[in-house]
Design a protein around this motif. Structure first.
Motif, mmCIF file in Angstrom:
data_model
loop_
_atom_site.group_PDB
_atom_site.id
_atom_site.type_symbol
_atom_site.label_atom_id
_atom_site.label_comp_id
_atom_site.label_asym_id
_atom_site.label_seq_id
_atom_site.Cartn_x
_atom_site.Cartn_y
_atom_site.Cartn_z
ATOM 1 N N ILE A 54 0.872 -1.167 0.000
ATOM 2 C CA ILE A 54 0.000 0.000 0.000
ATOM 3 C C ILE A 54 0.911 1.218 0.000
ATOM 4 O O ILE A 54 1.657 1.449 0.954
ATOM 5 C CB ILE A 54 -0.930 0.029 1.219
ATOM 6 N N VAL A 55 0.885 1.951 -1.095
ATOM 7 C CA VAL A 55 1.687 3.156 -1.239
ATOM 8 C C VAL A 55 0.739 4.294 -1.595
ATOM 9 O O VAL A 55 0.092 4.257 -2.645
ATOM 10 C CB VAL A 55 2.763 3.000 -2.337
ATOM 11 N N ARG A 56 0.628 5.260 -0.686
ATOM 12 C CA ARG A 56 -0.322 6.365 -0.832
ATOM 13 C C ARG A 56 -1.715 5.799 -1.063
ATOM 14 O O ARG A 56 -2.236 5.113 -0.207
ATOM 15 C CB ARG A 56 0.128 7.323 -1.928
ATOM 16 N N LEU A 71 9.040 -7.208 -8.889
ATOM 17 C CA LEU A 71 8.707 -6.316 -7.789
ATOM 18 C C LEU A 71 9.269 -4.920 -8.042
ATOM 19 O O LEU A 71 8.595 -3.922 -7.804
ATOM 20 C CB LEU A 71 9.227 -6.876 -6.471
ATOM 21 N N ARG A 72 10.496 -4.833 -8.553
ATOM 22 C CA ARG A 72 11.083 -3.526 -8.885
ATOM 23 C C ARG A 72 10.233 -2.790 -9.912
ATOM 24 O O ARG A 72 10.010 -1.589 -9.819
ATOM 25 C CB ARG A 72 12.499 -3.699 -9.423
ATOM 26 N N THR A 73 9.745 -3.520 -10.915
ATOM 27 C CA THR A 73 8.901 -2.928 -11.948
ATOM 28 C C THR A 73 7.598 -2.382 -11.363
ATOM 29 O O THR A 73 7.181 -1.268 -11.680
ATOM 30 C CB THR A 73 8.573 -3.966 -13.053
ATOM 31 N N VAL A 74 6.981 -3.151 -10.474
ATOM 32 C CA VAL A 74 5.742 -2.716 -9.831
ATOM 33 C C VAL A 74 5.993 -1.475 -8.989
ATOM 34 O O VAL A 74 5.244 -0.491 -9.055
ATOM 35 C CB VAL A 74 5.141 -3.848 -8.975
ATOM 36 N N LEU A 75 7.049 -1.482 -8.182
ATOM 37 C CA LEU A 75 7.358 -0.334 -7.333
ATOM 38 C C LEU A 75 7.669 0.912 -8.160
ATOM 39 O O LEU A 75 7.241 2.018 -7.813
ATOM 40 C CB LEU A 75 8.523 -0.652 -6.393
ATOM 41 N N ALA A 76 8.374 0.751 -9.256
ATOM 42 C CA ALA A 76 8.668 1.886 -10.135
ATOM 43 C C ALA A 76 7.385 2.472 -10.703
ATOM 44 O O ALA A 76 7.230 3.690 -10.807
ATOM 45 C CB ALA A 76 9.611 1.460 -11.252
ATOM 46 N N ALA A 77 6.432 1.617 -11.065
ATOM 47 C CA ALA A 77 5.164 2.087 -11.613
ATOM 48 C C ALA A 77 4.352 2.829 -10.557
ATOM 49 O O ALA A 77 3.719 3.846 -10.858
ATOM 50 C CB ALA A 77 4.359 0.904 -12.166
ATOM 51 N N ILE A 78 4.388 2.371 -9.322
ATOM 52 C CA ILE A 78 3.650 3.036 -8.248
ATOM 53 C C ILE A 78 4.241 4.409 -7.966
ATOM 54 O O ILE A 78 3.519 5.370 -7.754
ATOM 55 C CB ILE A 78 3.656 2.183 -6.959
#
Length: 80
Positions: A54-56, A71-78
């Motif tokens: 959960i980010v913002r 996971l890096r790709t998902v975090l970059a997109a968020i």
């Protein structure tokens, strides 16, 4: 820094260590602590492996094995 450590239940020495690690890795974006919930092993065993981020205002649920690159790709997109 002491107040941040107290507010988040983290030792001041550990917070300093994390900052040094981030600087050494060249992290230039804002560093933030995020809340984490630890699930008891018995409860965890009954759940499907996965992760919830959960980010913002964004919630991402990942089930099954998690590849570091994905996971890096998902975090970059968020973060974008």
């Amino acid at each position: 820094m002491a107040q941040v450590a107290r507010d988040n239940g983290v030792g001041l020495g550990l917070l300093h260590y994390w900052r040094r690690q981030a600087r050494a890795a060249g992290v230039v974006e804002e560093l933030r602590l995020v809340p984490v919930t630890v699930v008891a092993e018995a409860e965890q065993a009954s759940q499907t492996a996965g992760m919830e981020l959960i980010v913002r205002d964004v919630t991402v649920r990942i089930r099954g094995a998690i590849e570091a690159d994905h996971l890096r790709t998902v975090l970059a997109a968020i973060r974008a």
